[in-house]
Write an enzyme that holds these catalytic residues in place. Structure first.
Site, PDB file in Angstrom:
ATOM      1  N   GLU A 153      42.311  35.388  45.044  1.00 51.94           N
ATOM      2  CA  GLU A 153      41.870  36.742  45.372  1.00 51.94           C
ATOM      3  C   GLU A 153      40.894  36.643  46.543  1.00 51.94           C
ATOM      4  O   GLU A 153      39.825  36.043  46.405  1.00 51.94           O
ATOM      5  CB  GLU A 153      41.138  37.326  44.149  1.00 51.94           C
ATOM      6  CG  GLU A 153      41.752  38.594  43.655  1.00 51.94           C
ATOM      7  CD  GLU A 153      40.968  39.260  42.540  1.00 51.94           C
ATOM      8  OE1 GLU A 153      40.348  38.551  41.717  1.00 51.94           O
ATOM      9  OE2 GLU A 153      40.980  40.489  42.482  1.00 51.94           O
ATOM     10  N   CYS A 155      39.816  44.717  43.127  1.00 49.87           N
ATOM     11  CA  CYS A 155      40.862  43.948  42.453  1.00 49.87           C
ATOM     12  C   CYS A 155      42.255  44.445  42.826  1.00 49.87           C
ATOM     13  O   CYS A 155      43.235  43.735  42.615  1.00 49.87           O
ATOM     14  CB  CYS A 155      40.653  43.991  40.940  1.00 49.87           C
ATOM     15  SG  CYS A 155      40.429  45.653  40.329  1.00 49.87           S
ATOM     16  N   LYS A 161      26.323  45.799  30.096  1.00 45.25           N
ATOM     17  CA  LYS A 161      25.640  44.749  30.855  1.00 45.25           C
ATOM     18  C   LYS A 161      26.206  44.791  32.271  1.00 45.25           C
ATOM     19  O   LYS A 161      27.311  44.318  32.530  1.00 45.25           O
ATOM     20  CB  LYS A 161      25.877  43.363  30.231  1.00 45.25           C
ATOM     21  CG  LYS A 161      24.941  42.342  30.845  1.00 45.25           C
ATOM     22  CD  LYS A 161      25.543  41.006  31.109  1.00 45.25           C
ATOM     23  CE  LYS A 161      26.534  40.906  32.201  1.00 45.25           C
ATOM     24  NZ  LYS A 161      26.050  40.974  33.583  1.00 45.25           N
ATOM     25  N   GLU A 193      40.220  44.296  32.417  1.00 40.61           N
ATOM     26  CA  GLU A 193      40.684  44.632  33.773  1.00 40.61           C
ATOM     27  C   GLU A 193      40.351  43.423  34.625  1.00 40.61           C
ATOM     28  O   GLU A 193      39.203  43.244  35.049  1.00 40.61           O
ATOM     29  CB  GLU A 193      39.975  45.879  34.290  1.00 40.61           C
ATOM     30  CG  GLU A 193      40.242  47.129  33.487  1.00 40.61           C
ATOM     31  CD  GLU A 193      41.704  47.561  33.502  1.00 40.61           C
ATOM     32  OE1 GLU A 193      42.494  47.025  34.302  1.00 40.61           O
ATOM     33  OE2 GLU A 193      42.049  48.426  32.686  1.00 40.61           O
TER      34      GLU A 193
HETATM   35  O1  LIG Z   1      38.129  46.472  41.506  1.00 39.08           O
HETATM   36  C1  LIG Z   1      38.684  47.073  40.627  1.00 39.08           C
HETATM   37  C2  LIG Z   1      38.772  48.547  40.468  1.00 39.08           C
HETATM   38  C3  LIG Z   1      39.217  49.258  41.668  1.00 39.08           C
HETATM   39  C4  LIG Z   1      39.430  50.735  41.449  1.00 39.08           C
HETATM   40  O2  LIG Z   1      39.143  51.306  40.398  1.00 39.08           O
HETATM   41  O3  LIG Z   1      39.929  51.330  42.360  1.00 39.08           O
END
Ligand SMILES: O=CCCC(=O)O
Length: 515
Positions: free
Chosen positions: A389, A292, A182, A258
């Site tokens: 964040e 992130c 999704k 994650e």
């Molecule tokens: O935002 C999360 C993943 C960032 C990345 O894989 O570099």
């Protein structure tokens, strides 16, 4: 500018379920916007629970045959996906930029990054191993048999519309699992394009299903409540992750999470400042800061604070903002209005509490969701942006005077995803590596993402790893088999161990000269 939507035919803007591209059962659709203009670029099917469960039917039906497909065959299909993505990189990149806003050069980077997960896991698919050992008592043998966990549900974010799906789908398929993805409501098109590519290279029906919806809560809840789902992998905020973990608990699902980050980037006075500036630019501005692992707090040791801040602000101020498809643009549009409003409020809060703006800090007028690269100094510890964040092109700089002080501040967060340290002192770097509570750490490097490295956080930044060898283990259960075999392990009877029984040929003893 050619129209990137040409690559996704109207029949592929629908749900991918089993062997079909379908409208939602209700016939509903939703609009996808170009964040740089606010204009609608496509209508896609808006699935409800009926559609979600149809996708789970397809994934469950395909499961046994896919799990029984020889690893080499699964590997070849993943390699074919890698090749197709690489060959069609330009089309995919333009689609990513159009629906997500990042500059085209970065979208090309994402295609390379996303495609690489397919190549990496094509190589892992044929290296899945169990082990055989002798129980310590010597009385039986221990065999471990890895098995695919079963149908998987993936909830993927809008910031890397291809790569975040790729790093779930590729290891799942390598392990023999079937999938339902999704994608985020803001960016469904790239995932639909990937599903089409995987159909074209011959991935069997039901193995890759894609359900686009604006009713995520109800559709995902129904999927998690159905006992046929065996695994959930989610990339997104910690807040949503907690809700999904509670739902996953009811059926005791395997989960990979994650979640959010609050990365500290630490510049020590002994650092090579050119290296630190390059690293900070990447760690802050990759993906317009919508990542992130983006540097959320920049701590600079007092002796180099002024020089670093001035040079960093100069580089941030030199970036050019605009539509991601236009030449020379480094900073594209943010995903939506809510994101710009949140960032604007965080900057205002920091300034109210005494921070100074070196560059940026004011949202522009006009269409699209833009916010300029912004550098703030003298940011006090109670500024909200040091806890939240930011997810945008805003860099707060805070000075520090001792390693203990900065380590304590860096760790003072519920998150523990990534961190960055710039120093030329190896012992100092290792002390940070040991003392910082993060799942990932860049030393003199602002770019740490790599399909061959284990990506994942500690604390409330998540559970599990994506990418690398660890990535495929998230999709495998282990059955341990105890095989009764009393008595000690038997020697094979080679001459070095025991004399050969009478009547059996012996191995020649190597002569001295042949040794
Ligand atoms: O935002 C999360 C993943 C960032 C990345 O894989 O570099």
């Amino acid at each position: 500018m050619s129209d990137p939507m040409n690559v996704l035919a109207p029949e592929h803007r629908r749900l991918r379920i089993g062997d079909a591209w379908r409208d939602a059962a209700s016939g509903a659709t939703f609009a996808v916007e170009d964040p740089a203009t606010g204009k609608t670029i496509a209508e896609v099917a808006d699935a409800d629970v009926v559609d979600g469960l149809a996708a789970l039917d397809a994934a469950s039906t395909a499961m046994a045959e896919w799990a029984a497909t020889p690893p080499r065959k699964r590997s070849e299909l993943l390699t074919a996906t890698y090749r197709a993505l690489t060959e069609r990189s330009e089309e995919v990149a333009r689609l990513i930029t159009l629906e997500m806003g990042k500059p085209l050069a970065e979208a090309r980077g994402e295609v390379a990054y996303g495609a690489e997960f397919f190549r990496w896991f094509a190589e892992e698919a044929v290296r899945v191993e169990g082990r055989y050992s002798i129980a310590p008592s010597g009385g039986y043998r221990i065999l471990t048999v890895p098995k695919p966990v079963g149908p998987c549900v993936f909830v993927t974010p809008w910031n890397f519309p291809l790569a975040m799906g790729a790093r779930k789908i590729a290891p799942a398929l390598a392990a023999g699992c079937t999938t339902i993805t999704k994608p985020a409501g803001q960016t469904p098109l790239t995932m639909l394009f990937l599903a089409r590519i995987m159909e074209e290279v011959g991935v069997p029906p039901g193995v890759v299903n894609v359900v686009t919806t604006k009713r995520s809560g109800e559709v995902v809840s129904a999927l998690l409540a159905d006992g046929r789902t065996r695994k959930l992998s989610f990339t997104g905020s910690t807040e949503v992750g907690r809700v999904l973990l509670r739902q996953a608990a009811d059926n005791v699902l395997r989960t990979s999470m994650e979640l959010g980050g609050n990365a500290a980037l630490i510049v020590c006075a002994d650092a090579d400042l050119d290296v630190a500036l390059d690293g900070a630019m990447v760690a802050k501005m990759r993906n317009i800061g919508e990542s992130c692992i983006a540097a959320n707090r920049i701590y600079v040791e007092e002796p180099v604070r002024e020089e670093f801040s001035a040079r960093f602000a100069e580089r941030m101020g030199a970036l050019s903002m605009g539509h991601g498809l236009d030449d020379g643009v480094n900073v594209g549009a943010l995903i939506d209005e809510a994101s710009v409003t949140k960032i604007d409020e965080l900057v205002a809060d920091a300034v109210d509490r005494g921070a100074r703006v070196l560059v940026g800090g004011e949202r522009p007028d006009g269409p699209g969701h833009f916010y300029p690269p912004t550098v703030l100094v003298d940011v006090p510890d109670d500024a909200r942006m040091l806890k939240a964040e930011i997810f945008g092109p805003v860099a707060p700089i805070i000075s520090f005077t001792s390693d203990d002080e900065v380590m304590a501040k860096a760790n003072d967060t519920e998150h523990g995803l990534a961190g960055y340290v710039f120093t030329r002192d190896l012992q100092r770097a290792l002390r940070f590596a040991e003392g910082l509570d993060t799942g990932m750490l860049g030393i003199n490097r602002g770019l740490i993402s790599d399909p061959s490295a284990p990506f994942g956080g500690v604390k409330q930044s998540g559970i599990g790893k994506e990418g690398s060898h660890e990535g495929i283990l998230e999709y495998l259960d282990l059955t341990y088999v105890a095989i009764d075999l009393p008595g000690p392990a038997r020697c094979s009877g080679r001459p070095a161990c025991a004399p050969a029984p009478p009547g059996r040929p012996t191995l020649p003893t190597p002569s001295r000269s042949r040794r």
